[in-house]
Design a protein around this motif. Structure first.
Motif, PDB file in Angstrom:
ATOM      1  N   ARG A  23       0.829  -1.214   0.000  1.00  0.00           N
ATOM      2  CA  ARG A  23       0.000   0.000   0.000  1.00  0.00           C
ATOM      3  C   ARG A  23       0.858   1.257   0.000  1.00  0.00           C
ATOM      4  N   MET A  24       1.977   1.215   0.762  1.00  0.00           N
ATOM      5  CA  MET A  24       2.885   2.363   0.793  1.00  0.00           C
ATOM      6  C   MET A  24       3.501   2.594  -0.589  1.00  0.00           C
ATOM      7  N   LEU A  25       3.822   1.515  -1.292  1.00  0.00           N
ATOM      8  CA  LEU A  25       4.387   1.635  -2.639  1.00  0.00           C
ATOM      9  C   LEU A  25       3.354   2.199  -3.609  1.00  0.00           C
ATOM     10  N   CYS A  26       2.110   1.721  -3.513  1.00  0.00           N
ATOM     11  CA  CYS A  26       1.047   2.208  -4.400  1.00  0.00           C
ATOM     12  C   CYS A  26       0.754   3.687  -4.176  1.00  0.00           C
ATOM     13  N   ARG A  27       0.791   4.118  -2.909  1.00  0.00           N
ATOM     14  CA  ARG A  27       0.552   5.529  -2.588  1.00  0.00           C
ATOM     15  C   ARG A  27       1.771   6.395  -2.871  1.00  0.00           C
ATOM     16  N   GLN A  28       2.890   5.766  -3.218  1.00  0.00           N
ATOM     17  CA  GLN A  28       4.152   6.438  -3.531  1.00  0.00           C
ATOM     18  C   GLN A  28       4.724   7.218  -2.355  1.00  0.00           C
ATOM     19  N   VAL A  29       4.521   6.693  -1.141  1.00  0.00           N
ATOM     20  CA  VAL A  29       5.162   7.276   0.031  1.00  0.00           C
ATOM     21  C   VAL A  29       6.477   6.576   0.307  1.00  0.00           C
ATOM     22  N   ALA A  30       6.667   5.417  -0.305  1.00  0.00           N
ATOM     23  CA  ALA A  30       7.897   4.656  -0.123  1.00  0.00           C
ATOM     24  C   ALA A  30       8.306   4.051  -1.459  1.00  0.00           C
ATOM     25  N   GLU A  31       9.586   3.684  -1.523  1.00  0.00           N
ATOM     26  CA  GLU A  31      10.090   2.971  -2.692  1.00  0.00           C
ATOM     27  C   GLU A  31      10.882   1.767  -2.215  1.00  0.00           C
ATOM     28  N   ILE A  32      11.039   0.800  -3.072  1.00  0.00           N
ATOM     29  CA  ILE A  32      11.726  -0.431  -2.698  1.00  0.00           C
ATOM     30  C   ILE A  32      13.214  -0.157  -2.567  1.00  0.00           C
ATOM     31  N   HIS A  33      13.764  -0.537  -1.419  1.00  0.00           N
ATOM     32  CA  HIS A  33      15.196  -0.384  -1.172  1.00  0.00           C
ATOM     33  C   HIS A  33      15.910  -1.718  -1.394  1.00  0.00           C
ATOM     34  N   GLU A  34      15.299  -2.804  -0.892  1.00  0.00           N
ATOM     35  CA  GLU A  34      15.797  -4.161  -1.123  1.00  0.00           C
ATOM     36  C   GLU A  34      14.602  -5.053  -1.401  1.00  0.00           C
ATOM     37  N   ALA A  35      14.811  -6.060  -2.253  1.00  0.00           N
ATOM     38  CA  ALA A  35      13.716  -6.965  -2.603  1.00  0.00           C
ATOM     39  C   ALA A  35      14.261  -8.359  -2.874  1.00  0.00           C
ATOM     40  N   GLN A  36      13.374  -9.343  -2.794  1.00  0.00           N
ATOM     41  CA  GLN A  36      13.747 -10.695  -3.192  1.00  0.00           C
ATOM     42  C   GLN A  36      13.739 -10.728  -4.717  1.00  0.00           C
ATOM     43  N   PRO A  37      14.820 -11.142  -5.344  1.00  0.00           N
ATOM     44  CA  PRO A  37      14.969 -10.964  -6.789  1.00  0.00           C
ATOM     45  C   PRO A  37      13.995 -11.750  -7.662  1.00  0.00           C
ATOM     46  N   ASP A  38      13.609 -12.939  -7.283  1.00  0.00           N
ATOM     47  CA  ASP A  38      12.814 -13.790  -8.175  1.00  0.00           C
ATOM     48  C   ASP A  38      11.324 -13.793  -7.893  1.00  0.00           C
ATOM     49  N   ARG A  39      10.869 -13.043  -6.915  1.00  0.00           N
ATOM     50  CA  ARG A  39       9.454 -13.088  -6.545  1.00  0.00           C
ATOM     51  C   ARG A  39       8.793 -11.762  -6.854  1.00  0.00           C
TER      52      ARG A  39
END
Length: 146
Positions: A23-39
């Protein structure tokens, strides 16, 4: 799965659910800093850490210690009974509430059910029980590390 939220200056703030992070990503209040690469979750990679877009002031958090709570007492004491050292499931008031004891960090300890029942409505000295450590107010950092 929990996602770590970090401030714009890369300082850790707290953890949120995966759903909340999306929800934070959709509202653009946050951005991904680290993520699981294949999921992926829709168009987003599965985040493990999200960073806020704008800096959030957190001075209030460190100005004074955390407020008293049962969960906080159990966390502070590591779920270890303050009397026998066993597994604690409840909170005991050193000076019973019926005698003017308050819900405060310095008046409560984690306790197992048996010790809490044995002590009853008495002080530890009257019950012939000794505290393993003196209760004190924790800091934010001490509670976060447990």
């Amino acid at each position: 799965m929990d996602v770590l939220v970090i401030n714009a200056d890369l300082g850790p703030l707290h953890r949120v659910s995966l759903r909340h992070a999306i929800r934070m990503l959709c509202r653009q209040v946050a951005e991904i800093h680290e993520a699981q690469p294949d999921r992926l979750i829709g168009v987003y990679p599965m985040p493990t850490v999200v960073r806020l877009v704008r800096y959030v002031v957190t001075k209030w958090r460190y100005a004074r210690g955390p407020t008293w709570s049962r969960k906080g007492v159990l966390t502070r004491d590591g779920r270890t009974c303050g009397y026998c050292g066993g597994h604690a499931t409840t909170v005991d008031h050193v000076l019973p509430r019926s005698r003017g004891g308050r819900n405060s960090w310095s008046n409560t300890v984690a306790s197992c059910y048996d010790c809490n029942q044995r002590k009853g409505d008495r002080t530890p000295a009257e019950a012939g029980m000794t505290l393993r450590s003196k209760p004190a107010a924790p800091t934010w950092v001490a509670l976060a590390q447990r």
